[in-house]
Design a protein around this motif. Structure first.
Motif: not given
Length: 115
Positions: A20-21, A38-41, A90-92
């Motif tokens: 998904d990212i 919101l990308f949780m990384m 840690d997020m984008v």
């Protein structure tokens, strides 16, 4: 999920899986259900591009709920030689291009997440 920056509320779609990212906003537009992604990384350095996106985006890097880097109004790309937008966190957060300028969202601002 809801995200608040400077008293502005955004409904965001959270993505966490590698697949998904990688897809992100490729071929998508924001709609009435969400106005941000919101990308949780994992915390670290990241690089995003606009390959196969159909609308300009603001790309916002976040670490510990604080904005560390903003790339404003990134243009879609249709070739393999796309620009890369780098930052750390840690997020984008991706919002419609021009949103950060419209709502005076700047580096150093704090975000609040609500379920």
């Amino acid at each position: 999920m809801e995200l608040i920056v400077n008293n502005n509320l955004f409904n965001v779609k959270c993505v966490m899986t590698s697949k998904d990212i990688q897809k992100g906003m490729m071929g998508k537009k924001f709609n009435k259900d969400f106005d941000g992604m919101l990308f949780m990384m994992k915390n670290g350095d990241h690089s995003f591009w606009m390959k196969s996106c159909i609308i300009p985006l603001d790309i916002i890097f976040i670490k510990n709920n604080r904005i560390t880097k903003i790339h404003n109004n990134c243009k879609p790309c249709t070739t393999p030689e796309c620009d890369r937008y780098k930052g750390s966190g840690d997020m984008v957060l991706e919002l419609k291009g021009g949103t950060c300028i419209k709502y005076d969202i700047t580096e150093g601002d704090t975000i609040l997440l609500q379920d």
